[in-house]
Design a protein around this motif. Structure first.
Motif, PDB file in Angstrom:
ATOM      1  N   GLN A   5       1.258  -1.412   0.095  1.00 38.63           N
ATOM      2  CA  GLN A   5       0.164   0.022   0.264  1.00 38.63           C
ATOM      3  C   GLN A   5       1.089   1.139  -0.224  1.00 38.63           C
ATOM      4  O   GLN A   5       1.353   1.822   0.944  1.00 38.63           O
ATOM      5  CB  GLN A   5      -1.319   0.450   1.243  1.00 38.63           C
ATOM      6  CG  GLN A   5      -1.694  -0.616   1.742  1.00 38.63           C
ATOM      7  CD  GLN A   5      -2.819  -0.989   0.301  1.00 38.63           C
ATOM      8  OE1 GLN A   5      -3.578  -0.691  -0.001  1.00 38.63           O
ATOM      9  NE2 GLN A   5      -2.863  -2.824  -0.493  1.00 38.63           N
ATOM     10  N   VAL A   6       0.620   1.954  -1.330  1.00 35.75           N
ATOM     11  CA  VAL A   6       1.982   2.923  -1.457  1.00 35.75           C
ATOM     12  C   VAL A   6       1.275   4.066  -1.035  1.00 35.75           C
ATOM     13  O   VAL A   6      -0.341   4.846  -1.363  1.00 35.75           O
ATOM     14  CB  VAL A   6       2.258   2.825  -2.364  1.00 35.75           C
ATOM     15  CG1 VAL A   6       3.104   4.321  -3.066  1.00 35.75           C
ATOM     16  CG2 VAL A   6       3.063   2.482  -2.931  1.00 35.75           C
ATOM     17  N   SER A   7       1.588   4.745   0.004  1.00 36.01           N
ATOM     18  CA  SER A   7       0.832   6.229   0.803  1.00 36.01           C
ATOM     19  C   SER A   7       1.536   7.212   0.383  1.00 36.01           C
ATOM     20  O   SER A   7       2.407   7.558   0.252  1.00 36.01           O
ATOM     21  CB  SER A   7       1.209   5.459   2.307  1.00 36.01           C
ATOM     22  OG  SER A   7       1.118   4.947   3.053  1.00 36.01           O
ATOM     23  N   SER A   8       0.697   8.590   0.748  1.00 35.23           N
ATOM     24  CA  SER A   8       0.764  10.096   0.593  1.00 35.23           C
ATOM     25  C   SER A   8       1.186  10.225   1.628  1.00 35.23           C
ATOM     26  O   SER A   8       0.430  10.016   3.355  1.00 35.23           O
ATOM     27  CB  SER A   8       0.009  10.724  -0.378  1.00 35.23           C
ATOM     28  OG  SER A   8       0.015  10.051  -1.363  1.00 35.23           O
ATOM     29  N   PRO A  17      -3.817   4.236   0.897  1.00 36.26           N
ATOM     30  CA  PRO A  17      -4.277   3.871  -0.204  1.00 36.26           C
ATOM     31  C   PRO A  17      -5.572   4.243  -0.472  1.00 36.26           C
ATOM     32  O   PRO A  17      -6.560   3.684   0.610  1.00 36.26           O
ATOM     33  CB  PRO A  17      -4.435   3.111  -1.766  1.00 36.26           C
ATOM     34  CG  PRO A  17      -2.524   3.063  -0.981  1.00 36.26           C
ATOM     35  CD  PRO A  17      -2.884   3.335   0.316  1.00 36.26           C
ATOM     36  N   ALA A  21      -7.589   4.422  -5.965  1.00 31.55           N
ATOM     37  CA  ALA A  21      -6.475   4.252  -6.041  1.00 31.55           C
ATOM     38  C   ALA A  21      -6.157   3.263  -7.720  1.00 31.55           C
ATOM     39  O   ALA A  21      -7.253   2.289  -7.419  1.00 31.55           O
ATOM     40  CB  ALA A  21      -6.080   2.815  -4.718  1.00 31.55           C
ATOM     41  N   ALA A  36      -1.544   2.757  -5.153  1.00 29.50           N
ATOM     42  CA  ALA A  36      -1.637   3.925  -5.106  1.00 29.50           C
ATOM     43  C   ALA A  36      -2.121   4.946  -5.232  1.00 29.50           C
ATOM     44  O   ALA A  36      -2.934   4.272  -6.529  1.00 29.50           O
ATOM     45  CB  ALA A  36       0.359   4.620  -5.443  1.00 29.50           C
ATOM     46  N   THR A 186       3.073   7.315 -11.065  1.00 31.47           N
ATOM     47  CA  THR A 186       2.905   6.414 -10.737  1.00 31.47           C
ATOM     48  C   THR A 186       3.156   4.783 -10.725  1.00 31.47           C
ATOM     49  O   THR A 186       3.122   3.692  -9.278  1.00 31.47           O
ATOM     50  CB  THR A 186       1.098   6.184 -10.853  1.00 31.47           C
ATOM     51  OG1 THR A 186       0.566   7.121 -10.612  1.00 31.47           O
ATOM     52  CG2 THR A 186       0.327   4.886  -9.706  1.00 31.47           C
ATOM     53  N   CYS A 189       6.173   5.348  -8.166  1.00 31.43           N
ATOM     54  CA  CYS A 189       6.643   5.758  -7.095  1.00 31.43           C
ATOM     55  C   CYS A 189       6.501   4.644  -5.357  1.00 31.43           C
ATOM     56  O   CYS A 189       7.007   5.536  -4.397  1.00 31.43           O
ATOM     57  CB  CYS A 189       4.992   6.762  -6.874  1.00 31.43           C
ATOM     58  SG  CYS A 189       3.603   4.742  -6.790  1.00 31.43           S
ATOM     59  N   TYR A 190       6.430   3.779  -5.038  1.00 38.29           N
ATOM     60  CA  TYR A 190       6.375   2.733  -4.823  1.00 38.29           C
ATOM     61  C   TYR A 190       8.674   3.074  -4.434  1.00 38.29           C
ATOM     62  O   TYR A 190       8.845   3.112  -2.862  1.00 38.29           O
ATOM     63  CB  TYR A 190       6.375   1.397  -4.428  1.00 38.29           C
ATOM     64  CG  TYR A 190       6.806   0.290  -5.438  1.00 38.29           C
ATOM     65  CD1 TYR A 190       8.197  -0.259  -5.838  1.00 38.29           C
ATOM     66  CD2 TYR A 190       5.814   0.216  -6.769  1.00 38.29           C
ATOM     67  CE1 TYR A 190       8.749  -0.803  -6.936  1.00 38.29           C
ATOM     68  CE2 TYR A 190       6.314   0.036  -8.290  1.00 38.29           C
ATOM     69  CZ  TYR A 190       7.581  -0.246  -8.161  1.00 38.29           C
ATOM     70  OH  TYR A 190       8.433  -0.989  -9.177  1.00 38.29           O
ATOM     71  N   GLU A 193       8.622   6.341  -2.577  1.00 39.91           N
ATOM     72  CA  GLU A 193       8.169   6.308  -1.111  1.00 39.91           C
ATOM     73  C   GLU A 193       8.639   6.166  -0.294  1.00 39.91           C
ATOM     74  O   GLU A 193       8.523   6.983   1.163  1.00 39.91           O
ATOM     75  CB  GLU A 193       6.542   6.149  -0.736  1.00 39.91           C
ATOM     76  CG  GLU A 193       5.895   5.954   0.261  1.00 39.91           C
ATOM     77  CD  GLU A 193       5.040   4.707   0.765  1.00 39.91           C
ATOM     78  OE1 GLU A 193       4.482   4.158   1.463  1.00 39.91           O
ATOM     79  OE2 GLU A 193       6.201   3.676   0.241  1.00 39.91           O
ATOM     80  N   SER A 214       1.323   9.927  -3.732  1.00 42.59           N
ATOM     81  CA  SER A 214       1.226   8.981  -4.608  1.00 42.59           C
ATOM     82  C   SER A 214       0.044   8.477  -5.295  1.00 42.59           C
ATOM     83  O   SER A 214      -1.442   7.787  -4.562  1.00 42.59           O
ATOM     84  CB  SER A 214       1.695   7.859  -3.132  1.00 42.59           C
ATOM     85  OG  SER A 214       3.302   8.082  -3.050  1.00 42.59           O
TER      86      SER A 214
END
Length: 679
Positions: A5-8, A17, A21, A36, A186, A189-190, A193, A214
């Motif tokens: 789960q790629v967060s902002s 997300p 997402a 994400a 995207t 983006c992991y 992050e 993200s």
């Protein structure tokens, strides 16, 4: 396999997300590895947080404080780069690609940290250029200054360099004192992050200095104002869409773009088979085609060779590409991994087909190639593809279609002017390279092609051991290009910092300019210190502190002894009649360096003290000759102070030599290293 789960990171909080997402697939296997995006991000709150929390905290720091912060961040990332390498394999990149991305990004931060300490003041105002005298007497002056923008920088980055692409924008932004909101592509983006988590967890950054999106930006651009900056890397189509935003246009929001680029490389007419230059050319082109699987904004898309050498280039390049092992990027034997996604693979094949309308594919078959250690159908793999365009003058698509992968087109030129015309047909690129040992060819290309390209890279047997390669943007040099390349500039040392600062013309008296710039301006108030300035430590000295020396008469014996001692018996010092025939001298005159030596004797304090070393002088000018019988005196003023480390700092002294009529005879700036006061 668990899905990440790629967060902002928004307004000081990590946000997982949510609605909106999207899935992210591995470039190697095609399997979903992460999600994400969150349409519920409060973008206005993020902007407010950056402007009201991050901005004031950064602006309260000096340039040197920010530079030390960058150095600490780079050092922290350097300690954790193995984790960044491991996270990057699913982007399709091999280990050497990770090193370009991760180590290159960290190295860029180190360079900006160093330049911030060496080239910027230990304050919040950067002086841009010299003082301009606007009146007759010098009581009304002007100067350009740069101060931090009081907004936020929105960084929109491409998928190909998830670490370097962020850090090369972030370093000059933070050095300028501006907070950033980073939005990586995207698909990768992991990795970004993870880099952001590492920086935030270090505790080095002040609150609000860095935020992360993200996924999509939502309507963030609709909330930007005159103090904000958008810095974008990606396609020309997306750049046009973003910079056409009515709010960006209405508020004159700064928009820096680095976009599509049909970069070319020219094989010089002297670089024939059998020369080191020919071999170098083949090596450079092959590397640019296969590094990051050709997913580099600086990759060579057009190979421009003398018509008589086209077949040799195709043959040599094909033989070298035969040695490139395509496969799972985690294998040590793999030399080219996958494209970042299945979507990118489709796009590259579609663009290659368009190029194929005007050129013949002479190497690489996307329907028949071997992939080691992975399923070529499930992963985003393509082979290197080389095309040959036999009529580049009448072709269009080979000059305007970028297949963002391992795809390049060979074309022939008749003479150097023709090569220049062909490389310019790309209508603006980030970089063009020329492999030649002929300086005349290099100059001809520079004069003809310089206006069309952000960087011209020349290489040959003399420089190839130290050169960094056609496709390597360096933090010291401008990265950007005109026309199709976006018309922007990034990096370039302190030039990159200026994108996030406002240049302002200030006008006023010498005292006003001195106070604003924290640099003494001639004509402003002089301060008499409590003791000789050479007896005072770096921290004790005040800007404007001045010593006025007694006078010394210059004799004919002085001139002759200096001439015979140094061997400088130039006629103006030794032959009165010859000197009088010179329009600059009334007769025999003192040596300029004799005057400098006498000046040092007039202002120096000889005993051991806080002055550790004389490191040089700048801006020396001799304004009026000094004859035997004239006298000179010195005014020594502290112009500027710059800390260098914990033990000492650089003092820049303004030195003026005057004669018995108070006329200036010489002027310069003396540099010394002075110790700090002992604790």
């Amino acid at each position: 396999m668990s899905i990440q789960q790629v967060s902002s990171f928004a307004s000081g909080q990590w946000i997982a997300p949510g609605a909106g997402a999207r899935h992210i697939a591995s470039a190697i296997t095609g399997e979903v590895i992460a999600t994400a995006g969150n349409d519920a991000l409060d973008v206005q709150a993020m902007l407010d947080h950056a402007r009201s929390v991050g901005g004031p905290a950064l602006r309260a720091l000096s340039f040197h404080d920010r530079a030390r912060m960058l150095k600490a961040l780079a050092g922290h990332l350097n300690q954790h780069k193995q984790a960044l390498y491991a996270a990057s394999f699913d982007t399709g990149a091999i280990q050497s690609d990770h090193m370009i991305d991760v180590d290159g990004g960290i190295g860029t931060m180190f360079v900006f940290a160093s330049k911030g300490r060496r080239e910027m003041p230990d304050g919040q105002v950067y002086l841009d250029g010299e003082v301009e005298q606007l009146g007759r007497t010098g009581s009304f002056l002007g100067q350009h200054i740069c101060t931090s923008l009081q907004g936020v920088a929105v960084h929109i980055n491409a998928f190909n360099f998830p670490v370097w692409g962020m850090l090369e924008k972030l370093a000059p932004t933070l050095l300028a004192g501006v907070p950033a909101i980073v939005k990586p592509a995207t698909n990768s983006c992991y990795v970004t992050e993870l880099a952001v988590r590492l920086m935030l967890d270090s505790g080095i950054l002040p609150a609000g200095a860095l935020q992360l999106v993200s996924g999509g930006l939502g309507d963030m651009l609709d909330h930007l104002g005159m103090m904000d900056v958008v810095s974008f890397t990606g396609s020309a189509h997306t750049a046009l869409k973003l910079r056409s935003n009515p709010v960006i246009l209405e508020n004159s929001v700064r928009f820096v773009a680095e976009q599509d680029s049909l970069n070319g490389s020219i094989l010089g007419p002297d670089a024939v088979p059998g020369t080191p230059e020919f071999d170098l050319f083949i090596k450079e082109v092959s590397r640019e085609m296969t590094t990051k699987a050709g997913q580099k904004c600086t990759a060579i898309r057009r190979i421009i060779a003398p018509e008589g050498q086209v077949e040799a280039v195709i043959g040599a390049l094909s033989a070298r590409l035969d040695k490139v092992v395509i496969g799972d990027p985690r294998l040590d034997t793999t030399r080219m991994g996958a494209l970042v996604s299945a979507g990118q693979k489709r796009d590259v094949l579609e663009k290659a087909a368009i190029i194929g309308q005007e050129a013949t594919r002479v190497y690489g078959d996307p329907d028949n190639f071997t992939v080691d250690g992975a399923d070529g159908d499930k992963g985003a793999f393509v082979p290197p593809m080389l095309f040959h365009c036999g009529d580049p003058d009448n072709a269009q698509r080979v000059h305007d279609t970028e297949a963002f992968g391992p795809v390049s087109t060979v074309m022939g030129y008749r003479d150097v002017d023709h090569a220049v015309a062909l490389v310019n047909k790309g209508q603006g690129s980030l970089v063009a390279s020329v492999i030649t040992r002929d300086p005349a060819v290099a100059r001809q290309v520079a004069m003809g092609a310089g206006a069309y390209h952000g960087r011209l890279y020349f290489n040959n047997r003399d420089s190839m051991k130290e050169s960094t390669g056609h496709g390597s943007p360096l933090p010291h040099m401008v990265h950007g290009g005109p026309g199709r390349a976006g018309g922007g500039e990034e990096l370039g040392g302190i030039r990159g910092v200026m994108h996030y600062m406002q240049r302002t013309a200030i006008q006023g008296s010498p005292d006003i300019l001195s106070a604003i710039g924290q640099t003494w301006v001639p004509g402003s108030t002089e301060i008499k210190g409590p003791a000789h300035p050479f007896t005072r430590t770096f921290d004790e000295l005040a800007i404007g502190e001045t010593l006025n020396s007694p006078s010394r008469t210059v004799t004919l014996d002085d001139i002759e002894i200096f001439a015979n001692f140094t061997g400088d018996t130039f006629y103006a010092h030794m032959d009165d009649d010859a000197a009088k025939r010179n329009p600059f001298f009334p007769g025999r005159v003192a040596h300029g360096y004799l005057l400098l030596s006498f000046a040092a004797g007039l202002f120096v304090e000889p005993n051991e003290g806080p002055v550790l070393a004389n490191t040089g002088l700048d801006n020396l000018r001799f304004m009026k000759p000094v004859s035997a019988g004239d006298s000179i005196k010195v005014r020594l003023t502290v112009k500027k102070k710059t800390p260098r480390n914990e033990e000492y700092g650089e003092v820049r002294w303004h030195v003026t030599l005057s004669n018995q009529e108070d006329e200036k005879v010489a002027e310069y700036e003396l540099l010394t290293m002075n110790a700090f006061k002992a604790n």
